[in-house]
Design a protein around this motif. Structure first.
Motif, PDB file in Angstrom:
ATOM      1  N   ASN A   1       0.721  -1.219   0.008  1.00  0.00           N
ATOM      2  CA  ASN A   1      -0.068   0.097   0.002  1.00  0.00           C
ATOM      3  C   ASN A   1       0.740   1.300  -0.067  1.00  0.00           C
ATOM      4  OD1 ASN A   1       1.040  -0.751   2.659  1.00  0.00           O
ATOM      5  ND2 ASN A   1      -0.806   0.524   3.583  1.00  0.00           N
ATOM      6  N   TRP A   2       1.769   1.172  -0.939  1.00  0.00           N
ATOM      7  CA  TRP A   2       2.813   2.513  -1.226  1.00  0.00           C
ATOM      8  C   TRP A   2       1.858   3.897  -1.184  1.00  0.00           C
ATOM      9  CZ3 TRP A   2       1.566   5.356  -5.257  1.00  0.00           C
ATOM     10  CH2 TRP A   2       0.999   4.566  -6.447  1.00  0.00           C
ATOM     11  N   TRP A   3       0.676   3.911  -1.690  1.00  0.00           N
ATOM     12  CA  TRP A   3      -0.055   5.066  -1.708  1.00  0.00           C
ATOM     13  C   TRP A   3      -0.407   5.639  -0.316  1.00  0.00           C
ATOM     14  CZ3 TRP A   3      -4.148   2.620   0.147  1.00  0.00           C
ATOM     15  CH2 TRP A   3      -4.277   1.036  -0.085  1.00  0.00           C
ATOM     16  N   ASP A   4      -0.387   4.891   0.536  1.00  0.00           N
ATOM     17  CA  ASP A   4      -0.726   5.273   1.874  1.00  0.00           C
ATOM     18  C   ASP A   4       0.575   6.161   2.650  1.00  0.00           C
ATOM     19  OD1 ASP A   4      -3.128   4.874   2.637  1.00  0.00           O
ATOM     20  OD2 ASP A   4      -2.770   2.969   3.255  1.00  0.00           O
ATOM     21  N   TYR A   5       1.762   6.408   1.772  1.00  0.00           N
ATOM     22  CA  TYR A   5       2.741   7.073   2.435  1.00  0.00           C
ATOM     23  C   TYR A   5       2.986   8.226   1.457  1.00  0.00           C
ATOM     24  CZ  TYR A   5       3.157   2.996   5.241  1.00  0.00           C
ATOM     25  OH  TYR A   5       2.763   1.996   6.133  1.00  0.00           O
ATOM     26  N   PRO A   6       2.793   9.541   2.032  1.00  0.00           N
ATOM     27  CA  PRO A   6       2.861  10.649   1.195  1.00  0.00           C
ATOM     28  C   PRO A   6       4.308  10.914   0.488  1.00  0.00           C
ATOM     29  CG  PRO A   6       1.633  11.147   3.051  1.00  0.00           C
ATOM     30  CD  PRO A   6       2.283   9.946   3.283  1.00  0.00           C
ATOM     31  N   GLU A   7       5.410  10.658   1.095  1.00  0.00           N
ATOM     32  CA  GLU A   7       6.722  10.908   0.377  1.00  0.00           C
ATOM     33  C   GLU A   7       6.709  10.014  -0.763  1.00  0.00           C
ATOM     34  OE1 GLU A   7      11.511  10.772   1.111  1.00  0.00           O
ATOM     35  OE2 GLU A   7      10.319  10.516   3.172  1.00  0.00           O
ATOM     36  N   ALA A   8       6.474   8.679  -0.506  1.00  0.00           N
ATOM     37  CA  ALA A   8       6.469   7.630  -1.374  1.00  0.00           C
ATOM     38  C   ALA A   8       5.769   7.948  -2.819  1.00  0.00           C
ATOM     39  CB  ALA A   8       6.170   6.202  -0.922  1.00  0.00           C
ATOM     40  N   VAL A   9       4.400   8.496  -2.349  1.00  0.00           N
ATOM     41  CA  VAL A   9       3.512   8.796  -3.688  1.00  0.00           C
ATOM     42  C   VAL A   9       4.213  10.184  -4.519  1.00  0.00           C
ATOM     43  CG1 VAL A   9       1.402   9.967  -4.012  1.00  0.00           C
ATOM     44  CG2 VAL A   9       1.300   8.325  -2.512  1.00  0.00           C
ATOM     45  N   SER A  10       4.797  11.185  -3.779  1.00  0.00           N
ATOM     46  CA  SER A  10       5.398  12.119  -4.382  1.00  0.00           C
ATOM     47  C   SER A  10       6.606  11.610  -5.149  1.00  0.00           C
ATOM     48  CB  SER A  10       6.064  13.040  -3.349  1.00  0.00           C
ATOM     49  OG  SER A  10       6.529  14.125  -4.015  1.00  0.00           O
ATOM     50  N   ARG A  11       7.438  10.693  -4.665  1.00  0.00           N
ATOM     51  CA  ARG A  11       8.442  10.230  -5.489  1.00  0.00           C
ATOM     52  C   ARG A  11       8.372   9.431  -6.678  1.00  0.00           C
ATOM     53  NH1 ARG A  11      13.623  11.510  -3.371  1.00  0.00           N
ATOM     54  NH2 ARG A  11      13.789  12.169  -1.281  1.00  0.00           N
ATOM     55  N   LEU A  12       7.331   8.606  -6.191  1.00  0.00           N
ATOM     56  CA  LEU A  12       6.811   7.685  -7.452  1.00  0.00           C
ATOM     57  C   LEU A  12       6.370   8.432  -8.535  1.00  0.00           C
ATOM     58  CD1 LEU A  12       5.627   4.526  -5.367  1.00  0.00           C
ATOM     59  CD2 LEU A  12       7.688   4.613  -6.724  1.00  0.00           C
ATOM     60  N   GLU A  13       5.484   9.511  -8.198  1.00  0.00           N
ATOM     61  CA  GLU A  13       4.787  10.397  -9.081  1.00  0.00           C
ATOM     62  C   GLU A  13       6.043  11.069 -10.202  1.00  0.00           C
ATOM     63  OE1 GLU A  13       1.588  12.764 -10.580  1.00  0.00           O
ATOM     64  OE2 GLU A  13       1.538  11.449  -9.052  1.00  0.00           O
ATOM     65  N   ALA A  14       7.094  11.305  -9.451  1.00  0.00           N
ATOM     66  CA  ALA A  14       8.276  12.031 -10.114  1.00  0.00           C
ATOM     67  C   ALA A  14       9.022  10.861 -11.029  1.00  0.00           C
ATOM     68  CB  ALA A  14       9.353  12.429  -8.986  1.00  0.00           C
ATOM     69  N   VAL A  15       8.989   9.816 -10.552  1.00  0.00           N
ATOM     70  CA  VAL A  15       9.477   8.681 -11.157  1.00  0.00           C
ATOM     71  C   VAL A  15       8.520   8.292 -12.486  1.00  0.00           C
ATOM     72  CG1 VAL A  15      10.154   6.113 -11.324  1.00  0.00           C
ATOM     73  CG2 VAL A  15      10.718   7.476  -9.454  1.00  0.00           C
ATOM     74  N   TRP A  16       7.334   8.316 -12.323  1.00  0.00           N
ATOM     75  CA  TRP A  16       6.516   8.093 -13.577  1.00  0.00           C
ATOM     76  C   TRP A  16       6.475   9.278 -14.331  1.00  0.00           C
ATOM     77  CZ3 TRP A  16       1.293  10.407 -13.138  1.00  0.00           C
ATOM     78  CH2 TRP A  16       0.578  10.126 -14.280  1.00  0.00           C
ATOM     79  N   ARG A  17       6.314  10.429 -13.831  1.00  0.00           N
ATOM     80  CA  ARG A  17       6.302  11.510 -14.722  1.00  0.00           C
ATOM     81  C   ARG A  17       7.639  11.775 -15.941  1.00  0.00           C
ATOM     82  NH1 ARG A  17       1.369  14.238 -16.104  1.00  0.00           N
ATOM     83  NH2 ARG A  17       0.243  14.382 -14.012  1.00  0.00           N
TER      84      ARG A  17
END
Length: 147
Positions: A64-80
């Motif tokens: 559930n990586w999406w429950d961790y705000p820093e992980a979401v932000s970093r994974l969003e950067a990786v995706w973009r």
């Protein structure tokens, strides 16, 4: 028409891209994956295979990586970054791995990273196995291709 004639020049005379590439990019969808959730579930978890564990000093991962705000932000950067760099046939993926994916995933999976306090959520992943992921709750990551 020669390849040189097909090049577009900016005001300073620098080569931007062949006209055929510019025309092609204008008709292609902007995003391949509609959201960071889709990117993590359908691509990253299968490509980025690292062992993880629950002990101090091991790499960490949670379904559930999406429950961790820093992980979401970093994974969003990786995706973009992947979405932007996938169009560069020469160095795009090398740059993405080196400057974006490897960089952020080291921090995300670090024992002191965003999952450091996730004791009950941490999962053990054997070497070479895909990272396990759960789909995010409905509506959390809308499909950006339709925005």
């Amino acid at each position: 028409m020669s390849a040189v004639d097909a090049l577009e020049y900016d005001a300073g005379g620098a080569v931007d891209a062949p006209a055929s590439v510019l025309d092609q990019e204008a008709t292609e969808p902007t995003l391949f994956y509609g959201s960071v959730d889709e990117f993590v579930r359908l691509k990253l978890c299968f490509q980025y295979r690292r062992s993880t564990g629950k002990r101090s000093g091991e790499r960490h991962w949670v379904r559930n990586w999406w429950d961790y705000p820093e992980a979401v932000s970093r994974l969003e950067a990786v995706w973009r970054a992947w979405e932007a760099l996938r169009h560069d046939p020469a160095f795009g993926m090398s740059t993405w791995w080196r400057d974006h994916c490897d960089y952020h995933m080291r921090i995300i999976q670090d024992a002191d990273g965003p999952f450091a306090g996730a004791h009950n959520d941490l999962v053990t992943v054997a070497p070479g196995e895909p990272l396990p992921v759960d789909e995010a709750p409905a509506g959390w990551f809308p499909d950006m291709r339709h925005q």
